[in-house]
Design an enzyme around this catalytic site. Sequence first.
Site, PDB file in Angstrom:
ATOM      1  CG  HIS A 129      -8.532   2.932 -11.240  1.00 50.53           C
ATOM      2  ND1 HIS A 129      -8.520   1.854 -12.093  1.00 50.53           N
ATOM      3  CD2 HIS A 129      -9.719   2.870 -10.585  1.00 50.53           C
ATOM      4  CE1 HIS A 129      -9.671   1.197 -11.992  1.00 50.53           C
ATOM      5  NE2 HIS A 129     -10.418   1.791 -11.069  1.00 50.53           N
ATOM      6  CB  THR A 130      -3.063   6.035  -7.626  1.00 55.16           C
ATOM      7  OG1 THR A 130      -3.716   5.564  -6.440  1.00 55.16           O
ATOM      8  CG2 THR A 130      -3.706   7.341  -8.061  1.00 55.16           C
ATOM      9  CG  ASP A 131      -3.546  -0.130  -6.865  1.00 49.57           C
ATOM     10  OD1 ASP A 131      -3.982   0.104  -8.014  1.00 49.57           O
ATOM     11  OD2 ASP A 131      -3.995  -1.051  -6.143  1.00 49.57           O
ATOM     12  CB  ALA A 140     -19.968  -4.285  -1.881  1.00 52.48           C
ATOM     13  CG  LEU A 192     -16.960  -2.767   0.646  1.00 51.23           C
ATOM     14  CD1 LEU A 192     -18.044  -3.030   1.684  1.00 51.23           C
ATOM     15  CD2 LEU A 192     -16.368  -1.361   0.834  1.00 51.23           C
ATOM     16  CB  SER A 193     -10.801  -5.571  -0.688  1.00 54.51           C
ATOM     17  OG  SER A 193     -10.418  -4.538  -1.536  1.00 54.51           O
ATOM     18  CB  SER A 201     -11.129 -11.366  -3.768  1.00 53.53           C
ATOM     19  OG  SER A 201     -10.761 -10.090  -4.229  1.00 53.53           O
ATOM     20  CG  ASP A 253      -7.891  -4.070  -3.140  1.00 54.76           C
ATOM     21  OD1 ASP A 253      -7.882  -2.836  -3.019  1.00 54.76           O
ATOM     22  OD2 ASP A 253      -8.382  -4.661  -4.109  1.00 54.76           O
TER      23      ASP A 253
HETATM   24  C1  GLA Z   1      -9.503  -2.502  -7.170  1.00 57.26           C
HETATM   25  C2  GLA Z   1      -8.114  -3.115  -7.248  1.00 57.26           C
HETATM   26  C3  GLA Z   1      -7.077  -2.223  -6.571  1.00 57.26           C
HETATM   27  C4  GLA Z   1      -7.166  -0.789  -7.081  1.00 57.26           C
HETATM   28  C5  GLA Z   1      -8.607  -0.302  -7.061  1.00 57.26           C
HETATM   29  C6  GLA Z   1      -8.765   1.060  -7.682  1.00 57.26           C
HETATM   30  O1  GLA Z   1      -9.928  -2.466  -5.838  1.00 57.26           O
HETATM   31  O2  GLA Z   1      -8.112  -4.376  -6.624  1.00 57.26           O
HETATM   32  O3  GLA Z   1      -5.792  -2.760  -6.771  1.00 57.26           O
HETATM   33  O4  GLA Z   1      -6.600  -0.673  -8.355  1.00 57.26           O
HETATM   34  O5  GLA Z   1      -9.482  -1.200  -7.728  1.00 57.26           O
HETATM   35  O6  GLA Z   1      -8.137   2.025  -6.922  1.00 57.26           O
END
Ligand code: GLA
Length: 369
Positions: A23-25, A111, A113-114, A116, A160
Amino acid sequence: MSTEAAPSGVWFAPGRVNLIGEHTDYNEGFVLPFALPHRAVVTASAVSGGSSRVRSAQQDGVVEFRAATVAPGEVTGWAAYLAGTCWAFREAGFPVGEVDLRLDSDVPVGAGLSSSAAVECAVGVALAGLAGVPVDPTGLARIARRAENAFVGAPTGGMDQMASMHGRPGRLVFLDTRDDTVELVPFDPPAHGLELLVIDSRAPHAHADGEYGARRADCEAAAAALGVPALRDARPADLPRIADERIRRRARHVVTENERVLQVVALLSGGADPREIGPLLDASHASMRDDFEITVPHVDVAVAAARAGGAVGARMTGGGFGGCVIALCDTGRVGAVTAAVRAAYAERGWPAPVVFPGRPSEGAGPLPG
Ligand code: GLA
């Protein structure tokens, strides 16, 4: 006789795990993810005129739309990630003709793990490949993120997609989200007798979308209270100036998490034993649990059990409210750590977690023959 167009190419893009920097991005801060070996693969061909067709090995049916004109709101559900990337690619000024896209992905869905971002990035590299236009990885990551934010409608940051595009074997993607500067940092756990276990908590993902947006809003409120453009610009000494207790804790997570990312990068870039990052992983988890309040019992139990089983550090990874935990373990402790987490879940009657080794892998591109 088949009337289908012959495939023109096959492209892939991976899912990701974030080592640290959560949650830094969207606060213009630092993140340190890596690309997984799990991938979305897109077989793409140009079709002349008519409509674009997309299908997925993981979904029923075919979805049709006109890539040349498609706009947000016109395609929803799983196909929105593909149609949205066509839209974002066109919006970025690149030529988009009608296409046939077949998707097959082994990135676990839901999960954290991105999965999408993997689809968006795979479609992005496929569209660039089909059009024969050279687009740099950061440019494609921005297009993919635009699809996610403005077409799918998820208010995520850019980590991501950047991890999926820039990943390399044996490397972490150290990203400064203020200007999208990337530095690759060596991280090869097996070379140090270590494994980074990824533990899918299989926790139900309820309310994750609304909570994510709520955390963003809290961070914006914190930056406004401090009079800084983004929490990236705040320091620990500034925090007492935030009157609201909850907003102050949210800010404390982001400010300290940015510092932890920089410390991990300094250790790994400096050639330290990766075991030294263990306490920083633990501190990151505590901060997400107590200050940012994005963990759930399934992930807290997995982290505690992994540590009790002998992991040198463990934390939740990804957006939160479920998803995966990572645990850094000596190779000789992998069995004990896995057994400890499984036992803790069994005791509570929870479904068994899925555990696999997370090893930094190649970023998006043409699928090697
Ligand atoms: C999700 C979002 C990212 C990031 C994370 C938390 O994966 O897609 O952009 O904010 O949460 O670090």
